[in-house]
Structures are given as C-alpha cells and as structure tokens.
Design an enzyme around this catalytic site. Structure first.
Site, short mmCIF file in Angstrom:
data_model
loop_
_atom_site.label_atom_id
_atom_site.label_comp_id
_atom_site.label_asym_id
_atom_site.label_seq_id
_atom_site.Cartn_x
_atom_site.Cartn_y
_atom_site.Cartn_z
N LYS A 52 -4.85 5.76 -3.50
CA LYS A 52 -6.24 6.56 -3.70
C LYS A 52 -5.90 7.16 -5.17
CE LYS A 52 -9.50 10.02 -2.04
NZ LYS A 52 -9.74 11.08 -1.02
N ASP A 55 -15.52 17.14 9.49
CA ASP A 55 -16.30 16.00 8.95
C ASP A 55 -15.73 14.79 9.90
OD1 ASP A 55 -17.85 14.80 7.26
OD2 ASP A 55 -16.71 14.34 5.88
#
Length: 265
Positions: free
Chosen positions: A63, A156
């Site tokens: 990432k 989340d």
C-alpha cells in the site's frame, strides 16, 4: 461532536484485488525487497500493488501512501492503523510484514488476499448458505475476540473490510482496514462519528456515545447480508437510515426459509 473524514473508497486500504480492473506494470519496480507486479487498487491517497519478495518470492500487497496528500486527521488515522497492525498477531487479522518510509511516501507491506473481499464474494455468488455464513462468522468472531483482548474496537466493520485468502467458500477470512480503530477501556465510551452508515450502530448514527458493542451491530448486519444478499436497513441518508432502523426490525424473508428447507429435503 467531532466527525472523522468519510471512509476510504474501495481499493484505498484493500490488500486483495479491487473491483476495478488491474493494471499491469510495464517496468519492474522494486520497493525495498519487494518487486511490484501489478496495481490492484487505487484510492484518493493510496495505490495498492501486488508484489513479490525479491529472494523468497513471497506474495504481498504493498500500500503506497502519499503523505503530502494527508491532512492532520488522516495522518493520525494512518499512524493509529500502523500501531494497531504492529501489535496485532492473529490468523484472522491482516498481517503487516514491513514498513518502508520515504520523504513523501510510506509503504505498508501487507498480507496478500487473493480472494478479494466478502462484498465481492456476495456479488459473485449471491446470498450464502448457513454453513458458509457460519464459517465466515466464526473467523470474524475469532479476530474480534483477539482485538477485544487488547481493548481494541474496529469501528468500520463491513464486507469490504473482510478479506479472503481465496475466492471460495472455504477461504480464510482476515479483518482489515484499521484506520478508524482505537484502543478503549472496557468501561470507556467514544463519541466520534466514523464508519460506513449501512453498518453503523444506531447510537453512532444518532450522535450518541457508544462503546465496543457498536462493533457487534456491524457483525449482525454483515451476517444478515451474507444470508439475504443485502444489508438489513437502507436509507437515502444517515438520518433516514436511522429512522428506518427505529421503525422496524430486520426480518429474514420467508423465501429464505423456504429455499433452506428445500435444500434439506
């Protein structure tokens, strides 16, 4: 009440294939010990690459985050995510292999999940059987149990943040994307509005204080979506969603039971 930035778009934090088509890399690029293969995700502030270790061939997801694009709040969220990943060692929590820092970028080398996420799995296969749902839920519960042992809440949880090691019903599930996660004392309360509305607990949608049990509401919505193929509640906006939650219970359609009984015959 302080409001966090909206949840990142699919592909921002993902470490498995993103719904968008992958873009092969024309040149061999190396980040640290990792040779980039192809792009598998993109978001507002990050690009996710599939890569292999130059010596061992181990496949990972890298990432790549542009630090100059992050405001103070997003930098704090990134630092929190890194801290959580560094402290988490569990088979159902995505693993952080390495961190590579540059002046304007940071690279998180993460466990690669070839099966994509649970949301993609549902879109491809439709609602799943109770056995498959049980298989996924047990793994998610195991990861959440390890998080609670550290007094950690995710905030989340949703199908897009549950990654699969392969695109099949017997895949191993990994909880991912800890940008909104935080450590909280068992008797503590939070009040920051964050997460994805369709999976938020009513107390969060209603701007009330909440505790770690808010994650359990998200677990319930994910279970419902696995079994039925859609979230239990919808709304044009968060306030309408909250009103719909308060007005009615989520009920499993009769057709689900009829088809399930038919499978048993």
């Amino acid at each position: 009440m302080e409001v966090d930035p909206p949840p990142s778009a699919p592909g921002d934090p993902a470490v498995g294939p993103a719904p968008a088509t992958s873009t092969p890399s024309t040149d061999v690029r190396q980040i640290g010990h990792w040779r980039v293969d192809k792009q598998i995700g993109r978001g507002s502030f990050a690009v996710v690459w599939r890569a292999r270790h130059a010596d061992t061939g181990q496949r990972v997801a890298v990432k790549e985050i542009r630090l100059d694009k992050l405001n103070r709040k997003l930098r704090e969220s990134l630092e929190s995510e890194i801290q959580v990943l560094q402290r988490s060692r569990h088979g159902n929590i995505i693993k952080l292999h390495d961190i590579i820092k540059e002046e304007k970028k940071i690279f998180l080398v993460l466990e690669y999940c070839a099966g994509g996420d649970v949301s993609e799995f549902i879109k491809k296969h439709g609602r799943v059987t109770e056995d498959v749902a049980r298989h996924f839920m047990k793994q998610m519960a195991s990861g959440l149990r390890a998080m609670r042992a550290q007094n950690l809440i995710h905030r989340d949880l949703k199908p897009q943040n549950l990654l699969l090691t392969k695109a099949s019903a017997d895949a191993e599930l990994k909880i991912a994307d800890f940008g909104f996660a935080r450590y909280m004392h068992p008797t503590g309360m939070a009040e920051t509005l964050c997460g994805s509305p369709l999976y938020m607990a009513p107390e969060i949608l209603g701007y009330q204080k909440y505790d770690a049990k808010a994650d359990l509401w998200s677990v319930g919505t994910i279970l419902y979506e696995l079994l039925v193929g859609r979230p239990p509640f919808t709304g044009m906006n968060p306030m309408q969603l909250l009103r719909n939650i308060e007005r009615s219970d989520a009920k499993i359609p009769v057709s689900f039971f009829q088809s399930s009984y038919g499978q048993l015959d």
